[in-house]
Enzyme design. Structure first.
Site, PDB file in Angstrom:
ATOM      1  N   SER A  45     -40.371   1.655  19.133  1.00 13.06           N
ATOM      2  CA  SER A  45     -40.785   1.959  20.390  1.00 13.06           C
ATOM      3  C   SER A  45     -39.466   1.775  21.301  1.00 13.06           C
ATOM      4  O   SER A  45     -38.527   0.988  20.953  1.00 13.06           O
ATOM      5  CB  SER A  45     -41.503   0.641  20.767  1.00 13.06           C
ATOM      6  OG  SER A  45     -42.198   0.835  21.960  1.00 13.06           O
ATOM      7  N   GLU A  46     -39.334   2.558  22.126  1.00 15.41           N
ATOM      8  CA  GLU A  46     -38.095   3.184  22.819  1.00 15.41           C
ATOM      9  C   GLU A  46     -37.477   1.778  23.507  1.00 15.41           C
ATOM     10  O   GLU A  46     -36.240   1.945  23.917  1.00 15.41           O
ATOM     11  CB  GLU A  46     -38.106   4.235  23.691  1.00 15.41           C
ATOM     12  CG  GLU A  46     -38.825   4.329  24.625  1.00 15.41           C
ATOM     13  CD  GLU A  46     -40.464   4.722  24.530  1.00 15.41           C
ATOM     14  OE1 GLU A  46     -40.843   4.774  23.458  1.00 15.41           O
ATOM     15  OE2 GLU A  46     -40.893   5.103  25.450  1.00 15.41           O
ATOM     16  N   ASN A  47     -38.038   0.857  23.736  1.00 20.29           N
ATOM     17  CA  ASN A  47     -37.606  -0.414  24.327  1.00 20.29           C
ATOM     18  C   ASN A  47     -36.836  -1.313  23.454  1.00 20.29           C
ATOM     19  O   ASN A  47     -35.991  -2.117  24.117  1.00 20.29           O
ATOM     20  CB  ASN A  47     -38.832  -1.226  25.204  1.00 20.29           C
ATOM     21  CG  ASN A  47     -39.510  -1.976  24.136  1.00 20.29           C
ATOM     22  OD1 ASN A  47     -40.111  -0.989  23.392  1.00 20.29           O
ATOM     23  ND2 ASN A  47     -39.702  -2.941  24.371  1.00 20.29           N
TER      24      ASN A  47
END
Lengths: 217, 233
Positions: A45-47
Site C-alpha cells: 500500500s503506497e502510504n
C-alpha cells in the site's frame, strides 16, 4: 455479466506466485479476497506498508496502521513499513510486479483517465499517476460502460489523462481485453455475454480473432 | 551531543509568521503533527502555503487551519473528505496545487538531499506536466520536478531523543522522514521523548542532524479516519 465481485475474482487469477501487488481503491481492493491461498503474494500500500493483512478485529484498530484508502489494516508476519519516498521507489523503480486500479476511461492505445472530471470537485490523483507511469504490468478493473450506458473503452480519452499508453489489460463486467498496437483485443467473454453485446458496448477498435472463450471464475 | 530539545510547543514554533511555506507530515490523519497544528492556530499565522499529502478533515488536522482561513495555498496529492476545503477551493479563496503522491515525496526528498530537481515519469502527457521541462531518457519521457523550498517542516514521530534522533511507528511514518531537513527549520514532535542513549542507534530512522527542534507533544488524539474492521468469530 459480472458484478464487482466477479471482476475481482477474475483479476485474482492474474496474480501469480511471488508477486508484489499494489491494489487501488474500489474493485481492486476486493481482489485480495480471491487470490489462491497456495501461492505467496505480498500486497503493497503506497502510504508505506508491504505485507498487508486483513482488516483488524473490532477493538484492535490502530491509528498508526492504515492503508492508502485510510482504512485500518493489519500486517502479516514478514511485513515492513517505509517512508513515502521509498514506497514510490518500489513503484517507480518497477519492483512492484502488478498494479490493479480502477478507471473512468481507457483508450485503445492504453491511455487512462481516472482522476478528474472537469466541472466537478477534484480530489486529486494520489499515487495513481506514479503508478501508471512506471508499472510494467497494469490491469484496469472497471465496468464496461458508465452510468449513462456509454462505453468506457474509447478510441481516445475525453477526460483529463492520468497516464499515457500504460494500460496492458482490462477486466470489465463483460470481458477481458488486452491493449495491443491495433486496439482492444478481446480475450474472454463474461458468462452470458455475447460478442455482439461487447461490440455494442465498446467504442474503441475491437479486435476479435477466432473463438472467444467464456471466462472461468 | 547537541541538544535539540525545546521545552514546549510554543518554543518549538518560534519564528513562524504570516505567508510562510510549511511542510507537514502525515497521510490522511495518520502521523500528522497534531500539537504543531494546534499551536499554528494559537499563533494565528495567516497566508500560509502548506505542503502536505492531504488537507485533513473538517474538524481535525489541517482542516482546523482551513476553518480559520489561515491557509492561502495547499500543495497536496489528494484532498477529498473535507467540505470546508471544497467550499474555499470552489470560491477561489484557496489556491490548490495537486501533484502526484510520489512526486510530492520526491520533491521533499530532493530538498532534504540537496538535489535542485528530479526527473520523474509520473504525470508525463497529463496536465501535471504542462509548462514543465520534459526529457527523453532511453526512449521514455520524464518530467522535471523541482525540490520544494519551505521555511518550516513539522514532523510527527513516535519516539525521539534529545539529540533529535527519531523513530516512527507503522504507517504513520509516511512523508515524515522525507520532510526532515527539507525545510530551513525542522520541528519534530514525538509521543515519547527519551534521554540520550535510550534509543538503539541501529534502530534510528532519522538521525538528529536533520532536526533542529524536538519536543514531546502534550496530547495526541490520533483520530482514525476510516475505521474498518472484521467481526470476531
Amino acid at each position: 455479466m459480472l458484478d464487482k465481485t466477479g471482476i475481482a475474482k477474475r483479476i485474482a487469477k492474474e496474480v501469480k506466485d511471488g508477486y508484489y501487488v499494489n491494489l487501488g481503491i474500489g474493485i481492486p481492493t476486493l481482489v485480495a479476497n480471491y487470490v489462491r491461498n497456495d501461492i505467496e503474494v505480498e500486497f503493497q500500500s503506497e502510504n508505506g506498508v508491504l505485507g498487508m493483512g486483513p482488516f483488524p478485529f473490532e477493538g484492535e484498530e490502530d491509528a498508526d496502521l492504515i492503508n492508502a484508502g485510510k482504512q485500518t489494516i493489519t500486517t502479516l508476519p514478514g511485513a515492513s513499513f517505509f517512508d513515502s519516498a521509498m514506497s514510490f521507489s518500489m513503484i517507480r523503480g518497477k519492483h512492484v510486479d502488478l498494479t490493479i486500479l480502477g478507471a473512468m476511461e481507457v483508450a485503445e492505445n492504453g491511455d487512462i483517465a481516472n482522476w478528474k472530471i472537469p466541472g466537478k470537485m477534484v480530489k486529486g490523483m494520489g499515487g495513481a499517476m506514479d503508478l501508471v507511469a512506471s508499472a510494467e504490468n497494469i490491469i484496469v478493473a472497471m465496468m464496461h460502460t458508465n452510468k449513462k450506458g456509454e462505453s468506457k473503452l474509447l478510441k481516445q480519452c475525453v477526460l483529463p489523462l492520468t497516464g499515457v499508453g500504460c494500460v496492458k489489460k482490462i477486466v470489465t463486467n463483460m470481458a477481458v481485453l488486452e491493449v495491443t498496437d491495433k486496439g482492444f483485443k478481446l480475450l474472454e467473454r463474461a458468462p452470458g455475454v455475447s460478442i455482439e453485446d461487447i461490440k455494442k458496448a465498446t467504442e474503441g477498435t475491437l479486435i476479435i480473432e477466432g473463438d472467444i472463450p467464456e471466462m472461468v471464475l | 551531543m547537541i541538544n535539540k530539545k525545546v521545552a514546549n510547543v510554543q518554543d518549538a514554533l518560534k519564528g513562524v509568521s504570516d505567508n510562510m511555506t510549511l511542510m507537514l507530515g502525515g497521510f490522511g490523519l495518520s502521523g500528522i503533527p497534531e500539537n504543531a497544528i494546534s499551536e499554528l492556530i494559537n499563533i494565528g499565522a495567516k497566508g500560509l502555503t502548506c505542503i502536505s499529502n492531504n488537507a485533513g478533515v473538517d474538524d481535525f488536522g489541517l482542516g482546523l487551519l482551513l476553518q480559520k482561513k489561515q491557509i492561502k495555498k495547499m500543495v497536496s496529492s489528494y484532498v477529498g473528505e473535507n467540505d470546508e476545503f471544497e467550499r474555499q477551493m470552489l470560491s477561489g479563496e484557496l489556491d490548490v496545487e495537486l501533484i502526484p503522491q510520489g512526486t510530492l515525496a520526491e520533491r521533499c526528498r530532493a530538498a532534504q538531499a540537496g538535489f535542485p530537481a528530479v526527473y520523474t515519469p509520473a504525470g508525463y502527457g497529463t496536465e501535471v506536466a504542462e509548462g514543465k521541462e520534459t526529457r527523453d531518457f532511453d526512449g521514455k519521457m520524464y518530467v522535471l520536478e523541482h525540490a520544494f523550498k519551505a521555511d518550516f517542516a513539522f514532523i510527527k514521530a513516535w519516539k525521539g531523543d534529545t539529540a533529535g534522533n527519531l523513530i516512527f511507528k507503522g504507517t504513520s511514518r509516511n512523508f515524515n522522514p522525507n520532510m526532515c531537513g527539507a525545510a530551513k527549520i525542522t520541528v519534530a514532535e514525538v509521543e515519547e521523548l527519551v534521554p540520550l542513549g535510550t534509543l538503539d542507534p541501529n534502530q534510528i530512522h532519522i538521525p538528529g542532524i536533520f532536526v533542529q527542534r524536538v519536543f514531546q507533544g502534550a496530547h495526541y488524539e490520533k483520530r482514525i479516519e476510516q475505521r474498518t474492521v472484521r467481526p470476531k468469530s
